[in-house]
Design a protein around this motif. Structure first.
Motif, PDB file in Angstrom:
ATOM      1  N   GLY A 202       0.818  -1.201   0.000  1.00  0.00           N
ATOM      2  CA  GLY A 202       0.000   0.000   0.000  1.00  0.00           C
ATOM      3  C   GLY A 202       0.853   1.252   0.000  1.00  0.00           C
ATOM      4  O   GLY A 202       2.053   1.225  -0.300  1.00  0.00           O
ATOM      5  N   ILE A 203       0.248   2.359   0.371  1.00  0.00           N
ATOM      6  CA  ILE A 203       0.929   3.650   0.307  1.00  0.00           C
ATOM      7  C   ILE A 203       1.629   3.998   1.609  1.00  0.00           C
ATOM      8  O   ILE A 203       2.344   4.991   1.683  1.00  0.00           O
ATOM      9  N   GLU A 204       1.443   3.197   2.640  1.00  0.00           N
ATOM     10  CA  GLU A 204       2.030   3.530   3.940  1.00  0.00           C
ATOM     11  C   GLU A 204       2.683   2.303   4.574  1.00  0.00           C
ATOM     12  O   GLU A 204       2.359   1.928   5.693  1.00  0.00           O
ATOM     13  N   SER A 205       3.621   1.695   3.897  1.00  0.00           N
ATOM     14  CA  SER A 205       4.370   0.589   4.484  1.00  0.00           C
ATOM     15  C   SER A 205       5.125   1.091   5.712  1.00  0.00           C
ATOM     16  O   SER A 205       5.479   2.266   5.806  1.00  0.00           O
ATOM     17  N   ASN A 206       5.380   0.199   6.648  1.00  0.00           N
ATOM     18  CA  ASN A 206       6.145   0.582   7.830  1.00  0.00           C
ATOM     19  C   ASN A 206       7.240  -0.449   8.082  1.00  0.00           C
ATOM     20  O   ASN A 206       7.497  -1.328   7.254  1.00  0.00           O
ATOM     21  N   SER A 207       7.898  -0.357   9.228  1.00  0.00           N
ATOM     22  CA  SER A 207       9.045  -1.224   9.512  1.00  0.00           C
ATOM     23  C   SER A 207       8.665  -2.689   9.607  1.00  0.00           C
ATOM     24  O   SER A 207       9.526  -3.567   9.493  1.00  0.00           O
ATOM     25  N   MET A 208       7.394  -2.987   9.832  1.00  0.00           N
ATOM     26  CA  MET A 208       6.960  -4.372   9.970  1.00  0.00           C
ATOM     27  C   MET A 208       6.563  -4.992   8.637  1.00  0.00           C
ATOM     28  O   MET A 208       6.492  -6.219   8.518  1.00  0.00           O
ATOM     29  N   SER A 209       6.307  -4.184   7.627  1.00  0.00           N
ATOM     30  CA  SER A 209       5.706  -4.679   6.387  1.00  0.00           C
ATOM     31  C   SER A 209       6.502  -5.828   5.758  1.00  0.00           C
ATOM     32  O   SER A 209       5.934  -6.836   5.345  1.00  0.00           O
ATOM     33  N   ARG A 210       7.818  -5.687   5.694  1.00  0.00           N
ATOM     34  CA  ARG A 210       8.649  -6.717   5.053  1.00  0.00           C
ATOM     35  C   ARG A 210       8.690  -8.004   5.862  1.00  0.00           C
ATOM     36  O   ARG A 210       9.020  -9.067   5.334  1.00  0.00           O
ATOM     37  N   GLU A 211       8.380  -7.906   7.151  1.00  0.00           N
ATOM     38  CA  GLU A 211       8.466  -9.078   8.029  1.00  0.00           C
ATOM     39  C   GLU A 211       7.174  -9.897   8.043  1.00  0.00           C
ATOM     40  O   GLU A 211       7.145 -11.003   8.590  1.00  0.00           O
ATOM     41  N   LEU A 212       6.116  -9.389   7.448  1.00  0.00           N
ATOM     42  CA  LEU A 212       4.804 -10.000   7.620  1.00  0.00           C
ATOM     43  C   LEU A 212       4.689 -11.438   7.098  1.00  0.00           C
ATOM     44  O   LEU A 212       4.090 -12.279   7.776  1.00  0.00           O
ATOM     45  N   PRO A 213       5.230 -11.772   5.918  1.00  0.00           N
ATOM     46  CA  PRO A 213       5.132 -13.176   5.496  1.00  0.00           C
ATOM     47  C   PRO A 213       5.764 -14.140   6.502  1.00  0.00           C
ATOM     48  O   PRO A 213       5.206 -15.207   6.783  1.00  0.00           O
ATOM     49  N   GLY A 214       6.922 -13.768   7.048  1.00  0.00           N
ATOM     50  CA  GLY A 214       7.563 -14.605   8.062  1.00  0.00           C
ATOM     51  C   GLY A 214       6.768 -14.668   9.348  1.00  0.00           C
ATOM     52  O   GLY A 214       6.664 -15.729   9.980  1.00  0.00           O
ATOM     53  N   ILE A 215       6.208 -13.530   9.745  1.00  0.00           N
ATOM     54  CA  ILE A 215       5.377 -13.497  10.950  1.00  0.00           C
ATOM     55  C   ILE A 215       4.159 -14.397  10.767  1.00  0.00           C
ATOM     56  O   ILE A 215       3.781 -15.149  11.667  1.00  0.00           O
ATOM     57  N   TYR A 216       3.563 -14.325   9.575  1.00  0.00           N
ATOM     58  CA  TYR A 216       2.394 -15.166   9.313  1.00  0.00           C
ATOM     59  C   TYR A 216       2.727 -16.647   9.492  1.00  0.00           C
ATOM     60  O   TYR A 216       1.976 -17.392  10.116  1.00  0.00           O
ATOM     61  N   LYS A 217       3.844 -17.089   8.952  1.00  0.00           N
ATOM     62  CA  LYS A 217       4.215 -18.503   9.048  1.00  0.00           C
ATOM     63  C   LYS A 217       4.397 -18.922  10.506  1.00  0.00           C
ATOM     64  O   LYS A 217       4.014 -20.036  10.895  1.00  0.00           O
ATOM     65  N   ARG A 218       4.978 -18.045  11.313  1.00  0.00           N
ATOM     66  CA  ARG A 218       5.196 -18.397  12.727  1.00  0.00           C
ATOM     67  C   ARG A 218       3.875 -18.491  13.480  1.00  0.00           C
ATOM     68  O   ARG A 218       3.636 -19.463  14.203  1.00  0.00           O
ATOM     69  N   VAL A 219       3.010 -17.490  13.329  1.00  0.00           N
ATOM     70  CA  VAL A 219       1.764 -17.524  14.090  1.00  0.00           C
ATOM     71  C   VAL A 219       0.830 -18.605  13.562  1.00  0.00           C
ATOM     72  O   VAL A 219       0.011 -19.147  14.316  1.00  0.00           O
ATOM     73  N   LEU A 220       0.951 -18.943  12.263  1.00  0.00           N
ATOM     74  CA  LEU A 220       0.131 -20.028  11.732  1.00  0.00           C
ATOM     75  C   LEU A 220       0.461 -21.338  12.424  1.00  0.00           C
ATOM     76  O   LEU A 220      -0.442 -22.121  12.749  1.00  0.00           O
ATOM     77  N   ARG A 221       1.730 -21.594  12.655  1.00  0.00           N
ATOM     78  CA  ARG A 221       2.117 -22.820  13.371  1.00  0.00           C
ATOM     79  C   ARG A 221       1.462 -22.856  14.746  1.00  0.00           C
ATOM     80  O   ARG A 221       0.974 -23.903  15.188  1.00  0.00           O
ATOM     81  N   GLU A 222       1.432 -21.721  15.433  1.00  0.00           N
ATOM     82  CA  GLU A 222       0.792 -21.657  16.747  1.00  0.00           C
ATOM     83  C   GLU A 222      -0.705 -21.954  16.630  1.00  0.00           C
ATOM     84  O   GLU A 222      -1.274 -22.691  17.444  1.00  0.00           O
TER      85      GLU A 222
END
Length: 233
Positions: A202-222
């Motif tokens: 989107g138009i307002e990416s932040n410091s977390m934006s690039r980490e989201l696919p990895g974050i998704y994989k971790r929380v999905l396991r949980e």
């Protein structure tokens, strides 16, 4: 020169003072090491809450683990604070969640700088968006009502409304759950970036934006563990 064999030194028991000194020294060194080890253990155990608090568990119980993991990923970028359900745009907080706060907080940066936003809660929903969604998905809605600003904004209802929204293929003209089960995390994030602009496309990416696919994989396991479903490879 003495021809007598060298005499061995006689071992003497440490004095009381020496024992006390050794005990004090060992406690002075050992106690901080023990405290440091405990702190490291707690940091490891609670690292998601301390480092990425937006990924904390949902209040809502049940549901598709893939969509639940998506919701936790969205809030990692949109409301990465210890009290995500109570946060307003700009990181101020409210106590009451009886209804959407509807407070227009100033936007200090980005393309909308100078305007204000009513975004609130874990999913940073505008008041107008919450009103429209709650009339369709809120469990306490009255069928046929076209206006109702009094529906509860409590954490469980924030979760339930957003979950129902994401699970509705008619709304998005696609099935997010199916796409996520196929591993198409970035496709889903891209599709949602027009709604949540911090998701990386989107138009307002932040410091977390690039980490989201990895974050998704971790929380999905949980979420899969909690749901008793097989873990992904």
């Amino acid at each position: 020169m003495s021809l007598l064999p060298d005499s061995e030194p006689v071992a003497t028991a440490p004095s009381r003072w020496e024992r006390l000194r050794e005990r004090a020294l060992s406690s002075r060194v050992g106690l901080p090491l023990l405290v440091a080890a405990l702190m490291m253990l707690l940091l490891w155990w609670w690292r998601p809450l301390l480092l990425i608090p937006g990924t904390q568990n949902l209040v809502m119980q049940g549901g598709d683990p893939y969509l639940r993991a998506l919701m936790r990923t969205i809030s990692a970028s949109e409301s990465n604070v210890l009290r995500p359900y109570h946060v307003l745009h700009g990181s101020s907080f409210v106590w009451s969640l009886d209804s959407h706060p509807n407070r227009c907080e100033s936007i200090s940066r980005g393309p909308n700088r100078g305007n204000c936003s009513t975004a609130a809660g874990r999913y940073q929903l505008l008041n107008s968006t919450w009103t429209a969604l709650s009339l369709r998905y809120h469990p306490d809605r009255v069928p046929g009502e076209t206006e109702d600003s009094s529906l509860s904004f409590q954490p469980v209802y924030q979760d339930m409304v957003v979950y129902a929204w994401l699970a509705d293929p008619r709304e998005w003209r696609t099935d997010f759950s199916s796409q996520l089960r196929q591993g198409k995390v970035q496709t889903v994030l891209r599709r949602l970036s027009s709604t949540w602009t911090s998701l990386g496309y989107g138009i307002e990416s932040n410091s977390m934006s690039r980490e989201l696919p990895g974050i998704y994989k971790r929380v999905l396991r949980e979420e899969l563990v909690l749901a008793g479903e097989p873990l992904e490879d």
